[in-house]
Design a protein around this motif. Sequence first.
Motif, PDB file in Angstrom:
ATOM      1  N   TRP A 112     -38.102  -0.271  62.544  1.00 46.70           N
ATOM      2  CA  TRP A 112     -36.829  -0.077  61.417  1.00 46.70           C
ATOM      3  C   TRP A 112     -37.695   1.427  60.037  1.00 46.70           C
ATOM      4  O   TRP A 112     -36.908   1.792  59.419  1.00 46.70           O
ATOM      5  CB  TRP A 112     -36.328  -0.510  60.906  1.00 46.70           C
ATOM      6  N   PHE A 113     -39.197   0.784  60.412  1.00 41.55           N
ATOM      7  CA  PHE A 113     -39.231   0.915  59.043  1.00 41.55           C
ATOM      8  C   PHE A 113     -40.236   2.397  59.182  1.00 41.55           C
ATOM      9  O   PHE A 113     -39.368   4.033  58.108  1.00 41.55           O
ATOM     10  CB  PHE A 113     -40.857   0.874  59.324  1.00 41.55           C
ATOM     11  N   GLU A 114     -39.848   3.061  60.363  1.00 36.96           N
ATOM     12  CA  GLU A 114     -40.107   4.738  60.724  1.00 36.96           C
ATOM     13  C   GLU A 114     -38.823   5.342  61.113  1.00 36.96           C
ATOM     14  O   GLU A 114     -38.713   6.501  59.737  1.00 36.96           O
ATOM     15  CB  GLU A 114     -41.037   4.314  62.454  1.00 36.96           C
ATOM     16  N   THR A 115     -37.956   4.451  60.918  1.00 38.96           N
ATOM     17  CA  THR A 115     -36.003   5.488  61.216  1.00 38.96           C
ATOM     18  C   THR A 115     -36.599   6.169  59.102  1.00 38.96           C
ATOM     19  O   THR A 115     -36.323   6.691  58.956  1.00 38.96           O
ATOM     20  CB  THR A 115     -35.076   4.797  61.256  1.00 38.96           C
ATOM     21  N   LEU A 116     -37.189   4.564  58.553  1.00 38.90           N
ATOM     22  CA  LEU A 116     -36.668   5.094  56.988  1.00 38.90           C
ATOM     23  C   LEU A 116     -37.958   6.373  56.188  1.00 38.90           C
ATOM     24  O   LEU A 116     -37.144   7.130  55.301  1.00 38.90           O
ATOM     25  CB  LEU A 116     -37.300   4.116  56.185  1.00 38.90           C
ATOM     26  N   LEU A 117     -38.732   6.038  57.353  1.00 40.75           N
ATOM     27  CA  LEU A 117     -39.433   6.938  56.363  1.00 40.75           C
ATOM     28  C   LEU A 117     -39.213   9.172  57.217  1.00 40.75           C
ATOM     29  O   LEU A 117     -39.463   9.920  56.312  1.00 40.75           O
ATOM     30  CB  LEU A 117     -40.865   7.328  56.978  1.00 40.75           C
ATOM     31  N   ASN A 118     -38.357   8.771  58.486  1.00 39.40           N
ATOM     32  CA  ASN A 118     -37.765  10.145  59.128  1.00 39.40           C
ATOM     33  C   ASN A 118     -36.859  10.570  58.174  1.00 39.40           C
ATOM     34  O   ASN A 118     -35.838  11.707  58.899  1.00 39.40           O
ATOM     35  CB  ASN A 118     -38.011   9.892  60.342  1.00 39.40           C
ATOM     36  N   SER A 119     -36.300   9.680  57.065  1.00 41.27           N
ATOM     37  CA  SER A 119     -34.951  10.173  56.422  1.00 41.27           C
ATOM     38  C   SER A 119     -35.253  11.362  55.426  1.00 41.27           C
ATOM     39  O   SER A 119     -34.567  11.166  54.596  1.00 41.27           O
ATOM     40  CB  SER A 119     -34.489   9.022  55.438  1.00 41.27           C
TER      41      SER A 119
END
Length: 342
Positions: A112-119
């Motif tokens: 979840w955290f990585e998808t936030l960063l990739n946004s």
Amino acid sequence: MAEYIYLLSKDAVIIKPPKKSSMLLRMVVLMFAMTFGVYICTICLQQISGLSKVNIKDIQVINEPSNTADHGLSHVPKLHYPNPESFSREECVDNPVRYFAIVSTQRSGSGWFETLLNSHVNVSSNGEIFSVLDRRRNVSAIVGTLNRVYNLDWFSSASKNECSAAVGFKWMLNQGVMEHHEEIVEYLNRRDVSVIFLFRRNLLRRMVSLLANSYDKYAKLLNGTHKSHVHTTEEAETLSKYKPILNSTLLISDLRQAEILVAKALEYYNTTRHMVVYYEDLVNNSKKLEEVQEFMRLPVMELRSRQVKIHKGPLSELIKNWEDVNKTLYGTEYENYLRADY
């Protein structure tokens, strides 16, 4: 005080007074010895006190990282200008890139955290690249993989290639991070890689997520497909129907081992430029993501993720043998895990 009498002859007697100077000298020596002894004792006590304070401080740092510790945060990471072999950066060739790594444990919110960063328009985080054994088989393989990532020659769905301002990936503690920590720390410091440690405070909830995810790898509850992360509430509700049974006999030992693993990781990588983030803080504090972006030296943006949380609500509704678990942890240092929502 007695006097000394000397008889020289039968008609002459000489009387000499006692030697006062000898007695005075003895007193002076005695006083000097006592004073010097007190001084030596004082110095020794100060040294012992100082050593005791250092040891206590060291233990506190290892067990619970200080929020005020610098951890290299005052150090501004270098600006890199990669020259990839697989493509040309074209108009972005003069745009600098910063390197990062997300170090975590499975089922701690790292996906979840990585998808936030990739946004973020300028971030490319390339997933769990060391899940493949050959990429972490030895130090040489690890370094080769890292070089490809930071040279922008690693392609994934998250790659923004030419104009990435920050590039990195996810790295689990059981994927070579601990076994080769000395060589990895040297590489991270030499390449000026910023490390984001992401952990979960409630290790009991993490354990529930681990067991449920492991079960679904074989059960494939979503129409015969295994998914570690979902994007709809319907999928989340389907997966959350499975209630794992926890081994109450080994429960405290397992929780303690998980704590020790995290403490060792923070100790091993203490010399890197890093920050420690907890999943619960990301959920409950909207400012925490801004702190992460500032740590990465990125322009702060609103970050979004399509992922949906699977296990919600009280743990009593998520664990099949809840009564045994509650009885095992009640009254222990892990009792607070029973009530926390995240």
